[in-house]
Design an enzyme around this catalytic site. Structure first.
Site, PDB file in Angstrom:
ATOM      1  N   ASP A  40       7.507  -2.196 -55.889  1.00 19.99           N
ATOM      2  CA  ASP A  40       8.394  -1.024 -56.002  1.00 19.99           C
ATOM      3  C   ASP A  40       9.775  -1.271 -55.425  1.00 19.99           C
ATOM      4  O   ASP A  40      10.493  -0.344 -55.113  1.00 19.99           O
ATOM      5  CB  ASP A  40       7.756   0.173 -55.300  1.00 19.99           C
ATOM      6  CG  ASP A  40       7.755   0.022 -53.786  1.00 19.99           C
ATOM      7  OD1 ASP A  40       7.647  -1.121 -53.321  1.00 19.99           O
ATOM      8  OD2 ASP A  40       7.867   1.033 -53.090  1.00 19.99           O
ATOM      9  N   GLU A  41      10.157  -2.529 -55.292  1.00 20.64           N
ATOM     10  CA  GLU A  41      11.373  -2.829 -54.553  1.00 20.64           C
ATOM     11  C   GLU A  41      12.108  -4.003 -55.177  1.00 20.64           C
ATOM     12  O   GLU A  41      11.481  -4.992 -55.548  1.00 20.64           O
ATOM     13  CB  GLU A  41      10.931  -3.226 -53.143  1.00 20.64           C
ATOM     14  CG  GLU A  41      11.887  -2.929 -52.062  1.00 20.64           C
ATOM     15  CD  GLU A  41      11.319  -3.446 -50.742  1.00 20.64           C
ATOM     16  OE1 GLU A  41      12.098  -3.997 -49.978  1.00 20.64           O
ATOM     17  OE2 GLU A  41      10.102  -3.331 -50.513  1.00 20.64           O
ATOM     18  N   ASP A  59      14.266   1.044 -53.780  1.00 19.33           N
ATOM     19  CA  ASP A  59      12.915   1.052 -53.214  1.00 19.33           C
ATOM     20  C   ASP A  59      12.229   2.373 -53.551  1.00 19.33           C
ATOM     21  O   ASP A  59      12.780   3.442 -53.318  1.00 19.33           O
ATOM     22  CB  ASP A  59      13.035   0.876 -51.688  1.00 19.33           C
ATOM     23  CG  ASP A  59      11.678   0.791 -51.005  1.00 19.33           C
ATOM     24  OD1 ASP A  59      10.684   0.510 -51.698  1.00 19.33           O
ATOM     25  OD2 ASP A  59      11.630   1.014 -49.791  1.00 19.33           O
TER      26      ASP A  59
HETATM   27 MG    MG Z   1       8.651   1.564 -51.115  1.00 16.45          MG
END
Ligand code: MG
Length: 452
Positions: free
Chosen positions: A106-107, A11
């Site tokens: 983003d993960e 993340d």
């Molecule tokens: Mg994040």
């Protein structure tokens, strides 16, 4: 234990803010936040760790952030760059696992379960994960955190516990790791379940583990059983690629200025519908229902819907219904338009073999729409269709007429940039509506202050 799953959750740390720093090295070491809203200075949509130390939080008004942290830097969002950096990050992740499941910009989850034993001969899983993180920082310039555990659920909790950095919940220590953590940390648990668990005396996973499993089953069904297994470190779940069928398609666009001209707003609405229908068609879908919501400059809303007799995929039919709906809805209105929301749902599969010379008008329109779609697919670009409908052409001319101000092109909503990347549901801007509500409150307060 030998066959336990090993799942790594990765993340990005304060992703948008970190992207801004990756884009401009001068920002390194400074408190940085990114502003949302139509001018990029409405609500904080991301803040880095330094800014958070000053109390800057996501969802806070930017002027409030500046008051708390005068030396901080407000950045306007650059969604194109965020998308590019995200892709670079995922390209690296992809190289490190046979199975990668992205969940947002983003993960993502990496399945390290099936990695051959010889991969681990020279390295340990946690070192391997840390090396991935270092590579992303070095090559993309972004800080990431990660958690490694026997299920994606636990891996996510491990990431939260690790931030910033990496953490492994070693096989056999799951129950111990969870013991003092609040069940609140479990994603998607919801207030009602939390309350119901608290009523049973269970606040931490440790409390849950001590409850009799049949009681949890009785109260919460399968979810309760799973929770009990999870709390006892006995939840073993392989990483699954989730393939979700689309159930709805929508767009939500804040116009670059409050539009007093309803014909212009209608033109934009029809053009946006054409774009959405094009997207549906690419996915071989058609829609039975549509909804339209108009928000005015004072944040009041008005809206309506239409249900077709049969599922529709023709721009001509859909736009005709949408225009009627728009005129009907707006006949009661008299304020400048700030935002237009459009949604299609009740979707079904589309299987058509259009013929150029249909017997009925509907068939002929169908053939025409299909031909236009083919031409655009073959010769057009998203920003420059080979063939335009009347509404699209009108909008193009209208847009030229409005050369000032040119804050944001209404053709490509910011959300769309992000949506295109990883689908709709996991969209990190999903709470944009919520932020906008808060922004609305803030601007109302500001206005009343101005008057005072
Ligand atoms: Mg994040």
């Amino acid at each position: 234990m030998g066959d336990a799953n090993r799942i790594l959750h990765v993340d990005g740390d304060s992703f948008f803010a970190s992207c801004e720093i990756a884009l401009d090295a001068r920002l390194a070491g400074r408190p940085v936040w990114v502003g949302g809203g139509r001018h990029g200075d409405g609500i904080v949509i991301a803040a880095n760790r330094l800014a958070k130390k000053f109390g800057v939080k996501t969802g806070m008004a930017c002027f409030e952030a500046a008051r708390l942290c005068p030396q901080g830097v407000l950045c306007r969002p650059h969604y194109d760059d965020y998308r590019r950096l995200s892709q670079a990050m995922f390209r690296i992740l992809e190289e490190h696992t046979p199975v990668l499941v992205p969940v947002s910009i983003d993960e993502g989850f990496l399945d390290l379960t099936t990695m051959d034993k010889h991969v681990w001969r020279d390295t340990r899983p946690l070192d391997y994960a840390k090396a991935i993180g270092e590579r992303i920082r070095r090559e993309v310039g972004l800080p990431v955190s990660g958690g490694l555990a026997d299920s994606s659920r636990l891996a996510k909790l491990a990431t939260d516990a690790a931030k910033p950095g990496f953490l492994e919940v070693s096989p056999g220590t799951e129950k111990e790791f969870l013991k003092d953590r609040s069940v609140r940390e479990l994603s998607g648990i919801g207030k009602n379940r939390q309350r119901a668990l608290a009523a049973l005396g269970a606040v931490t996973f440790g409390d849950v583990a001590k409850l009799p499993s049949p009681l949890l089953k009785q109260k919460f069904g399968i979810w309760g059983q799973q929770l009990w297994l999870f709390a006892n470190g006995r939840w073993n779940e392989p990483l699954l690629l989730e393939v979700k069928d689309r159930t709805t398609i929508s767009s939500n666009t804040t116009l670059p200025y409050d539009e007093p001209d309803y014909e212009a707003a209608l033109t934009f609405t029809l053009s946006e519908a054409t774009r959405l229908v094009g997207q549906l068609r690419r996915e071989q879908l058609q829609a039975r229902e549509l909804g339209l919501t108009i928000r005015f400059h004072d944040f009041t809303e008005i809206g309506g819907g239409h249900r077709f007799e049969h599922p529709q995929f023709l721009n001509s039919v859909i736009n005709a219904a949408l225009e009627r709906l728009f005129r009907d809805v707006m006949s009661r209105a008299g304020k400048p338009v700030r935002q237009i929301r459009l949604a299609f749902w009740n979707l079904s599969r589309l299987d058509t073999q259009p013929t150029l010379w249909g017997a009925t008008e509907a068939e002929r329109w169908g053939a025409l729409d299909a031909a236009a779609h083919t031409l655009n697919t073959r010769f057009g670009r998203p920003d420059k269709p080979a063939l335009m409908t009347g509404a699209q052409l009108a909008l193009r001319q209208l847009d030229r007429a409005h050369e000032n101000p040119k804050a944001k092109c209404p053709f490509v909503p910011q959300r769309e940039m992000v949506k295109k990347l990883w689908g709709t549901d996991a969209d990190p801007l999903a709470h944009k509506g919520e932020w906008e509500k808060r922004l609305a409150r803030v601007s109302r307060n500001l206005k009343s202050k101005d008057r005072a």
